[in-house]
Design a protein around this motif. Structure first.
Motif, short mmCIF file in Angstrom:
data_model
loop_
_atom_site.label_atom_id
_atom_site.label_comp_id
_atom_site.label_asym_id
_atom_site.label_seq_id
_atom_site.Cartn_x
_atom_site.Cartn_y
_atom_site.Cartn_z
N ARG A 187 -25.89 8.80 -35.50
CA ARG A 187 -25.24 9.94 -36.16
C ARG A 187 -23.72 9.78 -36.05
O ARG A 187 -23.18 9.48 -34.99
CB ARG A 187 -25.66 11.26 -35.55
N ILE A 188 -23.04 9.99 -37.16
CA ILE A 188 -21.59 9.80 -37.26
C ILE A 188 -20.90 11.16 -37.09
O ILE A 188 -21.31 12.14 -37.69
CB ILE A 188 -21.23 9.18 -38.62
N HIS A 189 -19.84 11.15 -36.29
CA HIS A 189 -19.03 12.35 -36.09
C HIS A 189 -17.60 12.03 -36.51
O HIS A 189 -17.06 10.99 -36.14
CB HIS A 189 -19.02 12.77 -34.62
N ARG A 190 -16.98 12.94 -37.25
CA ARG A 190 -15.55 12.86 -37.57
C ARG A 190 -14.88 14.01 -36.84
O ARG A 190 -15.23 15.18 -37.04
CB ARG A 190 -15.30 12.98 -39.06
N ILE A 191 -13.94 13.69 -35.98
CA ILE A 191 -13.28 14.69 -35.17
C ILE A 191 -11.78 14.59 -35.44
O ILE A 191 -11.14 13.59 -35.07
CB ILE A 191 -13.57 14.49 -33.67
#
Length: 158
Positions: free
Chosen positions: A71-75
């Protein structure tokens, strides 16, 4: 143009921790010439030196503690903090979160910092990257390319 660094973190010999360097391989030669691309696998404190002179930073890293490998997270650190339930693993005690906090305290952090993290599962020495994390390499590279364009466009209108 504002100075922009894409910093891909991780150790390719530690399973999913090799995610950052794998993304750097895909991005190599594809980013605009005024964007600096670096891969780092060692001491997180060297990041503070890497950041010197850059106004914007995109970090790519694998993180433990999630329940969905790949799962990809953009923070965007202008809008939120790094999630506390996500472990940005390092072979040293000093990780990404600590490096960013220290850089901010010392007023050395770039104005814009965006972190792309993928949830990893296996970080043991000598292990292979898990298939869900490997499948996220291309999509994250595409997102980084779009992020670079967004940051450069925002700088042009500032």
């Amino acid at each position: 143009m504002r100075p922009l660094l894409v910093l891909c973190l991780g150790n390719p010999d530690r399973g999913d921790d090799g995610f950052g360097p794998a993304v750097a391989e895909v991005l190599d030669g594809t980013l605009p010439p005024d964007v600096t691309l670096m891969a780092r696998s060692g001491d997180m404190l060297t990041m503070l030196e890497d950041w010197a002179g850059f106004d914007a930073l995109i970090c790519v890293d694998a993180a433990g503690g999630g329940d969905r490998p790949g799962r990809i997270h953009r923070i965007d650190l202008a809008e939120e903090d790094l999630p506390r339930d996500m472990a940005f693993l390092s072979s040293h005690a000093f990780g990404l979160g600590e490096a960013i906090a220290l850089a901010r305290t010392l007023d050395l952090a770039p104005a814009d910092i965006v972190v792309y993290a993928v949830e990893g599962q296996r970080f043991d020495g000598g292990s292979e990257m898990t298939p869900p994390v490997a499948a996220a390499i291309g999509p994250v590279a595409e997102r980084i390319t779009a992020e670079v364009a967004r940051l450069q466009e925002a700088a042009n209108h500032a």
